[in-house]
Every structure is written in structure tokens, then in C-alpha cells.
Scaffold this motif. Sequence first.
Motif, mmCIF file in Angstrom:
data_model
loop_
_atom_site.group_PDB
_atom_site.id
_atom_site.type_symbol
_atom_site.label_atom_id
_atom_site.label_comp_id
_atom_site.label_asym_id
_atom_site.label_seq_id
_atom_site.Cartn_x
_atom_site.Cartn_y
_atom_site.Cartn_z
ATOM 1 N N THR A 1 19.183 2.529 4.156
ATOM 2 C CA THR A 1 17.995 3.372 3.964
ATOM 3 C C THR A 1 17.242 3.616 5.264
ATOM 4 N N GLY A 2 17.398 2.710 6.227
ATOM 5 C CA GLY A 2 16.643 2.812 7.471
ATOM 6 C C GLY A 2 15.189 2.414 7.324
ATOM 7 N N VAL A 3 14.850 1.765 6.199
ATOM 8 C CA VAL A 3 13.474 1.354 5.922
ATOM 9 C C VAL A 3 13.416 -0.180 5.883
ATOM 10 N N PRO A 4 12.440 -0.802 6.572
ATOM 11 C CA PRO A 4 12.310 -2.264 6.521
ATOM 12 C C PRO A 4 12.281 -2.754 5.070
ATOM 13 N N ILE B 1 13.328 8.212 -2.379
ATOM 14 C CA ILE B 1 12.187 8.035 -1.469
ATOM 15 C C ILE B 1 12.076 9.184 -0.470
ATOM 16 N N LYS B 2 13.071 10.042 -0.464
ATOM 17 C CA LYS B 2 13.066 11.173 0.476
ATOM 18 C C LYS B 2 11.818 12.033 0.265
ATOM 19 N N GLY B 3 11.114 12.313 1.350
ATOM 20 C CA GLY B 3 9.920 13.139 1.271
ATOM 21 C C GLY B 3 8.634 12.368 1.044
ATOM 22 N N TYR B 4 8.748 11.053 0.867
ATOM 23 C CA TYR B 4 7.565 10.216 0.673
ATOM 24 C C TYR B 4 7.367 9.301 1.884
ATOM 25 N N ASP B 5 6.130 8.889 2.084
ATOM 26 C CA ASP B 5 5.805 8.022 3.209
ATOM 27 C C ASP B 5 6.058 6.560 2.820
ATOM 28 N N VAL B 6 7.335 6.207 2.746
ATOM 29 C CA VAL B 6 7.717 4.849 2.375
ATOM 30 C C VAL B 6 7.908 4.034 3.645
ATOM 31 N N GLN B 7 6.969 3.142 3.897
ATOM 32 C CA GLN B 7 6.989 2.346 5.122
ATOM 33 C C GLN B 7 7.762 1.049 4.969
ATOM 34 N N GLU B 8 7.995 0.639 3.719
ATOM 35 C CA GLU B 8 8.711 -0.612 3.461
ATOM 36 C C GLU B 8 9.229 -0.605 2.032
ATOM 37 N N GLN C 1 0.816 -1.209 0.000
ATOM 38 C CA GLN C 1 0.000 0.000 0.000
ATOM 39 C C GLN C 1 0.852 1.263 0.000
ATOM 40 N N ASN C 2 1.744 1.376 0.955
ATOM 41 C CA ASN C 2 2.588 2.573 1.073
ATOM 42 C C ASN C 2 4.042 2.143 1.218
ATOM 43 N N GLY C 3 4.689 1.999 0.093
ATOM 44 C CA GLY C 3 6.064 1.527 0.106
ATOM 45 C C GLY C 3 6.726 1.781 -1.230
ATOM 46 N N ALA C 4 7.857 1.129 -1.431
ATOM 47 C CA ALA C 4 8.599 1.288 -2.677
ATOM 48 C C ALA C 4 8.964 -0.087 -3.241
ATOM 49 N N VAL C 5 8.686 -0.270 -4.514
ATOM 50 C CA VAL C 5 9.155 -1.448 -5.237
ATOM 51 C C VAL C 5 10.469 -1.057 -5.901
ATOM 52 N N VAL C 6 11.514 -1.773 -5.567
ATOM 53 C CA VAL C 6 12.836 -1.494 -6.141
ATOM 54 C C VAL C 6 13.210 -2.657 -7.050
ATOM 55 N N ASP C 7 13.308 -2.379 -8.331
ATOM 56 C CA ASP C 7 13.623 -3.398 -9.332
ATOM 57 C C ASP C 7 15.069 -3.197 -9.774
ATOM 58 N N CYS D 1 18.641 -9.024 -7.334
ATOM 59 C CA CYS D 1 18.349 -9.081 -5.895
ATOM 60 C C CYS D 1 18.507 -10.489 -5.327
ATOM 61 N N CYS D 2 18.775 -11.468 -6.178
ATOM 62 C CA CYS D 2 18.992 -12.834 -5.681
ATOM 63 C C CYS D 2 20.265 -12.925 -4.842
ATOM 64 N N LEU D 3 21.138 -11.927 -4.918
ATOM 65 C CA LEU D 3 22.364 -11.914 -4.116
ATOM 66 C C LEU D 3 22.026 -12.028 -2.636
ATOM 67 N N THR D 4 22.511 -13.081 -2.007
ATOM 68 C CA THR D 4 22.227 -13.332 -0.595
ATOM 69 C C THR D 4 22.769 -12.197 0.275
ATOM 70 N N GLY D 5 21.907 -11.618 1.094
ATOM 71 C CA GLY D 5 22.320 -10.574 2.016
ATOM 72 C C GLY D 5 22.127 -9.157 1.516
ATOM 73 N N ILE D 6 21.691 -9.001 0.269
ATOM 74 C CA ILE D 6 21.541 -7.655 -0.300
ATOM 75 C C ILE D 6 20.508 -6.836 0.462
ATOM 76 N N GLU D 7 19.449 -7.512 0.938
ATOM 77 C CA GLU D 7 18.369 -6.793 1.620
ATOM 78 C C GLU D 7 18.833 -6.194 2.938
ATOM 79 N N GLY D 8 19.761 -6.873 3.629
ATOM 80 C CA GLY D 8 20.266 -6.358 4.899
ATOM 81 C C GLY D 8 21.048 -5.077 4.725
ATOM 82 N N ILE D 9 21.870 -5.009 3.694
ATOM 83 C CA ILE D 9 22.656 -3.802 3.421
ATOM 84 C C ILE D 9 21.744 -2.643 3.056
ATOM 85 N N ILE D 10 20.749 -2.914 2.210
ATOM 86 C CA ILE D 10 19.832 -1.850 1.784
ATOM 87 C C ILE D 10 18.995 -1.358 2.965
#
Length: 281
Positions: A253-256, A225-232, A143-149, A240-249
Motif C-alpha cells: 500500500t505504501g502507507v505506514p 483508500i485511493k483518493g483519501y488522506d490516509v496517513q496510516e 485521526q486520519n487513517g484507516a482501520v482494517v479489520d 492479523c495475528c499472522l506474524t509479518g502480515i503488516e510488513g506485506i501490507i
Amino acid sequence: MSENKLTFEYCDQLVRDFEEVIENPIKSKSSVYYTGVDLGTACVVVAVLDENFKPVAGAYQYADVVRDGMVVDYIGAINIVRKMKQDLEEKLDTELIYAAAAIPPGTESVDGGAVKNVVQAAGFEMTNLLDESTAANAVLQMQNGAVVDIGGGTTGISILKDGKVIYVADEPTGGTHFSLVISGAYGMEFQEADQYKRVDKNHKELLPILKPVVEKVASIITQHIKGYDVQEIALVGGTCCLTGIEGIIQKQTGVPTHKPQNPMFVTPLGIALSCKQESLD
């Protein structure tokens, strides 16, 4: 992300089901089949759903027919999709008629016609052409987030508000850059490096080497994403299949940040979910 936990469970289960039918197609008859064709920079994926929008078959092939969302090998793309269509029809013992496809946000006037022509020339009736972010969110249902491709050449960011795309951006830095870094670090040819990064068991070793590039991706995300209500943030695309990439991002970013079961298959499944039974005009 707690309120969306069930949504992501749906996404991950759908991907698991799709992975299963790639190996073991479900041959039970359906009144209609919905096909999604994803012409990716590094990989072409075809997903087939039944009348209940459940995965029944699929295929993928690494190829160099698209670069940064643009079809650069038109005949090659047609031949790959046509062959995949024929193989899937043989496995399912049926004709696949309807298909949808997707393009990077903002490129419809530039390359939408080429993608449509590829799908039609491969033998499908084209029923929908949508942007990749909207397709991915048919599976993610954020609903309120960002899809990063994170694609082969670029990182695309789409911000969603109340489930609708309200902002898109696309910037250089993607899987190609990952391969170039590996090539330089190991003295490999580019193609060898590209293959090396696809092997899961190499990821733990590669993550420290690729961390600066992942942090560059994270900085691109943070900027947009700065200035937007990105909750996730949800990560899609084969890179993105690289293991561990999500932890670094997430840390940068400070966003789940959530990475689906197999991010390479989210968009093609969303395309198939968006397929219809009537052709585009």
C-alpha cells in the motif's frame, strides 16, 4: 506514524493489561463494570473494565456462530455469551449488568437486532450498539487513517478523518481464505488448517504460502483508500495475528501500517470502553 506513537503505545498497553487479566482477574471491587461483547466470525470475546475503564477480566472462545458479521447460530451464540458471563461473574464475585456490542459497518438494519438480542438473552442490559470500526478506534484513537479489520470471511476498511468514520467498505477475503490455502498446500482438512494457522511458531513457515492472499487483502485496501488522506493503517481482527502480515501490507500500500499488540482484542476493548450505564431503548 510518529505523531501517533503515544496513541499506539496506549493501545498496546491496554491490550497487554487485558491479556494479563484473562489469566489473572482483578477482584477488587468497582462501583460499576463495563462489558464489551464481540461476536466475531471465528472467536467470541468478552472484555470487562472497571469504573476507571481499566481491564479487570476477560475471556474468549473460538466458535462458529457468526459468519461475515451475521449471526447464524442464535442459540449457540446466546449460550456461549451467557456461560462466559457467568464464569466471569464467579471470578470477579460480582454481577455484570451492563454490556455493549458492535456490528460490521453498514449492517445495522440487517443484523443489529440479532446481536442486541443475543447480548440481552445472555443476561446483560444492552447499553450501546456501535460499528466495529468506531469501537476499534476508541482504543486506536487515530485521526486520519484507516482501520482494517480482517475477519473470518471479509476484510473491512473504515477511513477516518478527524477521528470520524467517513467511508466504509467490506469485501470477501479473510481468515477463511487463509485456512483454505493452508488446507490445499498441506493436504489438511479445513478445521486442521484453521487450527494450524493459530499457532505462532508456524507463522514463519506459513507467511510465504499465504503471501498471495495477504497481497490480495493489500490490493483491496489500496483500492478503497485511493483518493483519501490516509496517513496510516491499523490492522485489527484475529486474522492479523499472522506474524509479518503488516510488513506485506505496508509494502503493497505504501502507507505506514501498525499492528497492535494483539489485534484480536482491540475491538472488544473498544466496545467495553463505549459501554454506558443506561440501557438502549
